[in-house]
Scaffold this motif. Structure first.
Motif, PDB file in Angstrom:
ATOM      1  N   VAL A   7      37.099  60.327  13.154  1.00  0.00           N
ATOM      2  CA  VAL A   7      38.162  61.064  13.223  1.00  0.00           C
ATOM      3  C   VAL A   7      39.128  60.992  14.204  1.00  0.00           C
ATOM      4  O   VAL A   7      40.438  61.048  13.774  1.00  0.00           O
ATOM      5  CB  VAL A   7      37.647  62.728  13.194  1.00  0.00           C
ATOM      6  CG1 VAL A   7      38.895  63.618  13.231  1.00  0.00           C
ATOM      7  CG2 VAL A   7      36.796  62.963  11.865  1.00  0.00           C
ATOM      8  N   ILE A   8      38.829  60.710  15.218  1.00  0.00           N
ATOM      9  CA  ILE A   8      39.779  60.408  16.458  1.00  0.00           C
ATOM     10  C   ILE A   8      40.633  59.148  16.232  1.00  0.00           C
ATOM     11  O   ILE A   8      41.987  59.318  16.548  1.00  0.00           O
ATOM     12  CB  ILE A   8      39.055  60.422  17.857  1.00  0.00           C
ATOM     13  CG1 ILE A   8      38.603  61.844  18.288  1.00  0.00           C
ATOM     14  CG2 ILE A   8      40.060  59.960  18.939  1.00  0.00           C
ATOM     15  CD1 ILE A   8      37.647  61.991  19.308  1.00  0.00           C
ATOM     16  N   ALA A   9      39.814  58.208  15.865  1.00  0.00           N
ATOM     17  CA  ALA A   9      40.734  57.157  15.398  1.00  0.00           C
ATOM     18  C   ALA A   9      41.646  57.189  14.257  1.00  0.00           C
ATOM     19  O   ALA A   9      42.811  56.497  14.362  1.00  0.00           O
ATOM     20  CB  ALA A   9      39.526  56.102  15.089  1.00  0.00           C
ATOM     21  N   GLY A  10      41.472  58.128  13.423  1.00  0.00           N
ATOM     22  CA  GLY A  10      42.101  58.372  12.218  1.00  0.00           C
ATOM     23  C   GLY A  10      43.506  58.980  12.719  1.00  0.00           C
ATOM     24  O   GLY A  10      44.327  58.782  12.413  1.00  0.00           O
ATOM     25  N   ILE A  11      43.228  60.020  13.577  1.00  0.00           N
ATOM     26  CA  ILE A  11      44.295  60.633  14.234  1.00  0.00           C
ATOM     27  C   ILE A  11      45.276  59.870  15.082  1.00  0.00           C
ATOM     28  O   ILE A  11      46.676  59.830  15.039  1.00  0.00           O
ATOM     29  CB  ILE A  11      43.935  62.034  14.936  1.00  0.00           C
ATOM     30  CG1 ILE A  11      43.354  62.935  13.993  1.00  0.00           C
ATOM     31  CG2 ILE A  11      45.126  62.732  15.870  1.00  0.00           C
ATOM     32  CD1 ILE A  11      42.433  64.069  14.692  1.00  0.00           C
ATOM     33  N   LEU A  12      44.555  58.794  15.829  1.00  0.00           N
ATOM     34  CA  LEU A  12      45.235  58.034  16.553  1.00  0.00           C
ATOM     35  C   LEU A  12      46.143  57.170  15.797  1.00  0.00           C
ATOM     36  O   LEU A  12      47.626  56.852  16.118  1.00  0.00           O
ATOM     37  CB  LEU A  12      44.492  57.123  17.430  1.00  0.00           C
ATOM     38  CG  LEU A  12      43.838  58.065  18.750  1.00  0.00           C
ATOM     39  CD1 LEU A  12      42.847  57.214  19.300  1.00  0.00           C
ATOM     40  CD2 LEU A  12      45.035  58.277  19.844  1.00  0.00           C
ATOM     41  N   ALA A  13      45.488  56.572  14.691  1.00  0.00           N
ATOM     42  CA  ALA A  13      46.224  55.837  13.820  1.00  0.00           C
ATOM     43  C   ALA A  13      47.411  56.419  13.158  1.00  0.00           C
ATOM     44  O   ALA A  13      48.685  55.743  12.911  1.00  0.00           O
ATOM     45  CB  ALA A  13      45.429  55.021  12.786  1.00  0.00           C
ATOM     46  N   LEU A  14      47.192  57.531  12.725  1.00  0.00           N
ATOM     47  CA  LEU A  14      48.266  58.331  11.989  1.00  0.00           C
ATOM     48  C   LEU A  14      49.490  58.770  13.163  1.00  0.00           C
ATOM     49  O   LEU A  14      50.618  58.500  12.492  1.00  0.00           O
ATOM     50  CB  LEU A  14      47.928  59.610  11.455  1.00  0.00           C
ATOM     51  CG  LEU A  14      48.889  60.640  10.638  1.00  0.00           C
ATOM     52  CD1 LEU A  14      49.319  59.850   9.343  1.00  0.00           C
ATOM     53  CD2 LEU A  14      48.278  61.875  10.427  1.00  0.00           C
ATOM     54  N   SER A  15      49.163  58.850  14.301  1.00  0.00           N
ATOM     55  CA  SER A  15      50.265  59.087  15.122  1.00  0.00           C
ATOM     56  C   SER A  15      51.043  57.974  15.628  1.00  0.00           C
ATOM     57  O   SER A  15      52.079  58.053  15.794  1.00  0.00           O
ATOM     58  CB  SER A  15      49.639  59.593  16.695  1.00  0.00           C
ATOM     59  OG  SER A  15      49.041  60.936  16.376  1.00  0.00           O
ATOM     60  N   GLY A  16      50.233  56.630  15.671  1.00  0.00           N
ATOM     61  CA  GLY A  16      50.816  55.599  15.771  1.00  0.00           C
ATOM     62  C   GLY A  16      51.822  55.169  14.955  1.00  0.00           C
ATOM     63  O   GLY A  16      53.032  54.871  14.896  1.00  0.00           O
ATOM     64  N   VAL A  17      51.574  55.386  13.351  1.00  0.00           N
ATOM     65  CA  VAL A  17      52.272  54.924  12.298  1.00  0.00           C
ATOM     66  C   VAL A  17      53.721  56.009  12.517  1.00  0.00           C
ATOM     67  O   VAL A  17      54.732  55.533  12.199  1.00  0.00           O
ATOM     68  CB  VAL A  17      51.749  55.184  11.069  1.00  0.00           C
ATOM     69  CG1 VAL A  17      52.659  55.125   9.949  1.00  0.00           C
ATOM     70  CG2 VAL A  17      50.601  54.093  10.923  1.00  0.00           C
TER      71      VAL A  17
END
Length: 55
Positions: A7-17
């Protein structure tokens, strides 16, 4: 614990995009690299599936 890391990785990826869309390239790349480290690499290191064939 592993689902929390994903979940943390998904949030980081969304924030990066989103950062890339806002033309903040440095933070976008940092967040995407952090997502790649937190998601698959840490979960494999901390408790992923066992290596090798099961007998």
């Amino acid at each position: 614990m592993l689902i929390v890391l994903w979940v943390i990785a998904g949030i980081l990826a969304l924030s990066g995009v989103l950062a890339l869309f806002r033309k903040e390239h440095k933070w976008g790349i940092v967040f995407l690299i952090a997502a790649c480290i937190v998601g698959p690499m840490l979960t494999a290191f901390l408790g992923g599936p066992p290596a090798g064939p099961r007998s």
